[in-house]
Design an enzyme around this catalytic site. Structure first.
Site, PDB file in Angstrom:
ATOM      1  N   TYR A 158      97.933 -38.012  26.038  1.00 10.38           N
ATOM      2  CA  TYR A 158      96.541 -37.747  26.366  1.00 10.38           C
ATOM      3  C   TYR A 158      96.419 -37.286  27.822  1.00 10.38           C
ATOM      4  O   TYR A 158      95.733 -36.297  28.124  1.00 10.38           O
ATOM      5  CB  TYR A 158      95.718 -39.011  26.147  1.00 10.38           C
ATOM      6  CG  TYR A 158      94.247 -38.874  26.466  1.00 10.38           C
ATOM      7  CD1 TYR A 158      93.375 -38.298  25.550  1.00 10.38           C
ATOM      8  CD2 TYR A 158      93.730 -39.349  27.677  1.00 10.38           C
ATOM      9  CE1 TYR A 158      92.016 -38.183  25.836  1.00 10.38           C
ATOM     10  CE2 TYR A 158      92.376 -39.240  27.964  1.00 10.38           C
ATOM     11  CZ  TYR A 158      91.526 -38.658  27.039  1.00 10.38           C
ATOM     12  OH  TYR A 158      90.182 -38.545  27.337  1.00 10.38           O
ATOM     13  N   LYS A 162      94.953 -33.560  29.018  1.00  7.05           N
ATOM     14  CA  LYS A 162      93.740 -33.414  29.824  1.00  7.05           C
ATOM     15  C   LYS A 162      94.050 -32.858  31.209  1.00  7.05           C
ATOM     16  O   LYS A 162      93.265 -32.082  31.775  1.00  7.05           O
ATOM     17  CB  LYS A 162      93.013 -34.754  29.931  1.00  7.05           C
ATOM     18  CG  LYS A 162      92.371 -35.214  28.626  1.00  7.05           C
ATOM     19  CD  LYS A 162      91.333 -34.220  28.127  1.00  7.05           C
ATOM     20  CE  LYS A 162      90.570 -34.747  26.909  1.00  7.05           C
ATOM     21  NZ  LYS A 162      89.599 -33.748  26.392  1.00  7.05           N
TER      22      LYS A 162
END
Length: 253
Positions: A158, A162
């Site tokens: 993640y 991002k």
């Protein structure tokens, strides 16, 4: 479920799109300007998981193709069918999703692949669509995350995805970016959004620190209608909520 493009006096539907397990979905909707009541066409690119069509769970809008190029071609093709030569005022990439795990986790590689598709693929497709279909002086927003401004050992995939979106934002705001002249690129960095799913899985959390979706919607509308309300081009904009009060804070260079 199908996406809809609204113009003054007309509605056009994109046919239901099918196939890949994770893909970009295209949603087009209108906002009325207060001053002249003309329609602003807004586009949202979201990540969707394939699901069986049932009475209680309608089929998601899924783009065909297992590769990024195939999915981009599908989204751009459907966009062109709906809006033709018409340029849009704003395009929002609101893709989301979360998976945890560090380098030794059994699902580390699988989760990283998922996060890249949900966040990086959709952002790349959004930028590509914006290059050809956004008006000059238009708005493109991507979605990052505050925790991913630093190391995220408990959610490596993640954090990687991002952080890539944050970098893409800066590149899209640099010279020779391929976007229409005077495009404003903003990347929103929420902490926790107040969604039904988050409340379900974090029922004991302090909701006064969660950002209402209505705030984000109003912010997008404000940025679309009033270019002077936007932050500097390429901004990473933290969306911070404390004691049910929300503010926007630019991440310093």
């Amino acid at each position: 479920m199908s996406s809809t493009c609204f113009r003054t006096g007309s509605t056009v539907n994109i046919p239901a799109i099918k196939a890949a397990p994770i893909a970009a979905a295209l949603t087009i909707s209108p906002v009325q300007r207060e001053a002249d009541k003309s329609t602003i066409i807004l586009v949202a690119i979201t990540a969707r998981e394939n699901t069986r069509h049932t009475k209680h769970s309608p089929a998601m809008e899924i783009v065909k193709g297992d590769t990024l190029q195939q999915q981009a071609d599908q989204v751009k093709g459907d966009f062109a069918k709906v809006c033709g030569e018409e340029k849009v005022d704003a395009l929002f990439c609101v893709a989301g999703g979360w998976a945890g795990g560090n380098a030794s986790n059994d699902d580390f590689v699988k989760n990283t692949d998922l996060m890249m598709k949900q966040s990086i693929w959709t952002s790349v497709i959004s930028a590509n669509v914006a290059a050809f279909h956004l008006k000059e002086g238009g708005l493109l927003t991507l979605t990052g995350a505050v925790p991913c401004l630093k190391g995220t050992s408990f959610m490596m995939g993640y954090g990687l995805a991002k952080a890539a979106v944050h970098q893409l934002t800066k590149s899209l705001a640099a010279d020779n970016n391929g976007l229409p002249d005077n495009t404003s690129v903003q990347c929103i960095l929420p902490v926790t959004l107040d969604t039904p799913m988050n409340r379900k899985f974090m029922a004991d959390a302090d909701f006064t620190k969660w950002t209402p979706l209505s705030y984000v919607a109003d912010m997008f509308t404000r940025w679309t209608e009033d270019a002077t309300s936007r932050h500097p081009n390429g901004s990473l904009v933290k969306i911070i909520t404390e004691n049910s009060e929300t503010k926007e804070e630019i991440v310093p260079e």
